[in-house]
Design a protein around this motif. Structure first.
Motif, mmCIF file in Angstrom:
data_model
loop_
_atom_site.group_PDB
_atom_site.id
_atom_site.type_symbol
_atom_site.label_atom_id
_atom_site.label_comp_id
_atom_site.label_asym_id
_atom_site.label_seq_id
_atom_site.Cartn_x
_atom_site.Cartn_y
_atom_site.Cartn_z
ATOM 1 N N ASN A 63 0.866 -1.172 0.000
ATOM 2 C CA ASN A 63 0.000 0.000 0.000
ATOM 3 C C ASN A 63 0.905 1.224 0.000
ATOM 4 O O ASN A 63 1.222 1.771 1.045
ATOM 5 C CB ASN A 63 -0.943 0.000 1.193
ATOM 6 C CG ASN A 63 -1.967 1.104 1.096
ATOM 7 O OD1 ASN A 63 -2.189 1.660 0.025
ATOM 8 N ND2 ASN A 63 -2.593 1.437 2.207
ATOM 9 N N ASN A 64 1.323 1.630 -1.194
ATOM 10 C CA ASN A 64 2.202 2.785 -1.324
ATOM 11 C C ASN A 64 1.495 4.085 -0.987
ATOM 12 O O ASN A 64 2.115 5.027 -0.505
ATOM 13 C CB ASN A 64 2.749 2.872 -2.758
ATOM 14 C CG ASN A 64 3.709 1.749 -3.049
ATOM 15 O OD1 ASN A 64 4.651 1.523 -2.322
ATOM 16 N ND2 ASN A 64 3.449 1.034 -4.132
ATOM 17 N N VAL A 65 0.209 4.132 -1.266
ATOM 18 C CA VAL A 65 -0.547 5.362 -1.015
ATOM 19 C C VAL A 65 -2.019 5.018 -0.832
ATOM 20 O O VAL A 65 -2.521 4.076 -1.441
ATOM 21 C CB VAL A 65 -0.368 6.378 -2.174
ATOM 22 C CG1 VAL A 65 -0.908 5.835 -3.471
ATOM 23 C CG2 VAL A 65 -0.993 7.724 -1.860
ATOM 24 N N SER A 66 -2.661 5.758 0.057
ATOM 25 C CA SER A 66 -4.113 5.685 0.205
ATOM 26 C C SER A 66 -4.627 7.087 -0.079
ATOM 27 O O SER A 66 -4.189 8.046 0.546
ATOM 28 C CB SER A 66 -4.507 5.267 1.622
ATOM 29 O OG SER A 66 -4.154 3.929 1.849
ATOM 30 N N LEU A 67 -5.524 7.192 -1.016
ATOM 31 C CA LEU A 67 -6.001 8.505 -1.430
ATOM 32 C C LEU A 67 -7.483 8.420 -1.731
ATOM 33 O O LEU A 67 -7.911 7.575 -2.511
ATOM 34 C CB LEU A 67 -5.239 8.971 -2.682
ATOM 35 C CG LEU A 67 -5.589 10.326 -3.249
ATOM 36 C CD1 LEU A 67 -5.216 11.434 -2.272
ATOM 37 C CD2 LEU A 67 -4.869 10.532 -4.572
ATOM 38 N N GLU A 68 -8.247 9.253 -1.076
ATOM 39 C CA GLU A 68 -9.666 9.369 -1.357
ATOM 40 C C GLU A 68 -9.933 10.818 -1.726
ATOM 41 O O GLU A 68 -9.623 11.721 -0.946
ATOM 42 C CB GLU A 68 -10.502 8.970 -0.142
ATOM 43 C CG GLU A 68 -10.446 7.501 0.172
ATOM 44 C CD GLU A 68 -11.358 7.119 1.328
ATOM 45 O OE1 GLU A 68 -12.422 7.759 1.493
ATOM 46 O OE2 GLU A 68 -10.990 6.194 2.055
ATOM 47 N N LEU A 69 -10.468 11.022 -2.896
ATOM 48 C CA LEU A 69 -10.771 12.369 -3.370
ATOM 49 C C LEU A 69 -12.289 12.553 -3.393
ATOM 50 O O LEU A 69 -12.997 11.777 -4.027
ATOM 51 C CB LEU A 69 -10.194 12.589 -4.764
ATOM 52 C CG LEU A 69 -8.678 12.492 -4.870
ATOM 53 C CD1 LEU A 69 -8.233 12.460 -6.324
ATOM 54 C CD2 LEU A 69 -8.033 13.658 -4.140
#
Length: 156
Positions: A4-10
């Motif tokens: 999980n390199n990044v978690s992003l919620e837009l």
């Protein structure tokens, strides 16, 4: 275990704000030009090493207007240098943001690819027992190699 390199919620609001900001930037910088590749190659470029030379030359010309021929628009060159100085810090910020965006895009894609590969491996091991062999075979097309006879010719 998946990476999980990044978690992003837009949120829709964030996306809308970003789109509006980009529209505002496009409108504010409507005077920016787009060069064709041939034009880019043809132009004499001012790099970091040349910048000092250019600044000194324009300063000396401004201090000695008697040597400036009528065909050399010194005022336009000075205005170009000022615009360059004004634009450079903004472009630096935009470039850093774009790099972060590309890095985030790559990290998100890597996370998705890692999870998909892990899932595919699970399907290969236990898919037959779960009645998923047909679906697993569809996914295996990603890894199938085509023979040269199967490759469609590229039309010009």
């Amino acid at each position: 275990m998946s990476q999980n390199n990044v978690s992003l919620e837009l949120s829709n609001e964030q996306l809308s704000q970003a789109a509006q900001a980009i529209t505002t930037l496009e409108q504010a910088f409507a005077g920016l030009v787009s060069l064709a590749p041939a034009e880019r190659r043809r132009l004499v470029k001012m790099g970091q090493k040349s910048e000092v030379f250019c600044r000194q030359a324009l300063r000396l010309l401004a201090q000695n207007p008697q040597v400036v021929p009528p065909g050399l628009d010194l005022a336009e060159a000075q205005a170009d240098l000022l615009a360059l100085d004004q634009l450079a810090p903004l472009l630096d910020r935009l470039q850093r943001l774009a790099e972060r965006g590309r890095d985030t895009e790559m990290a998100l894609g890597a996370d998705v690819m890692d999870a998909a590969l892990e899932g595919y491996g699970l399907l290969r091991v236990s898919g037959r027992q779960q009645g998923l062999d047909g679906l697993r075979k569809e996914l295996s097309n990603r890894w199938a190699r085509r023979s040269s006879a199967e490759v469609e010719p590229v039309e010009a």
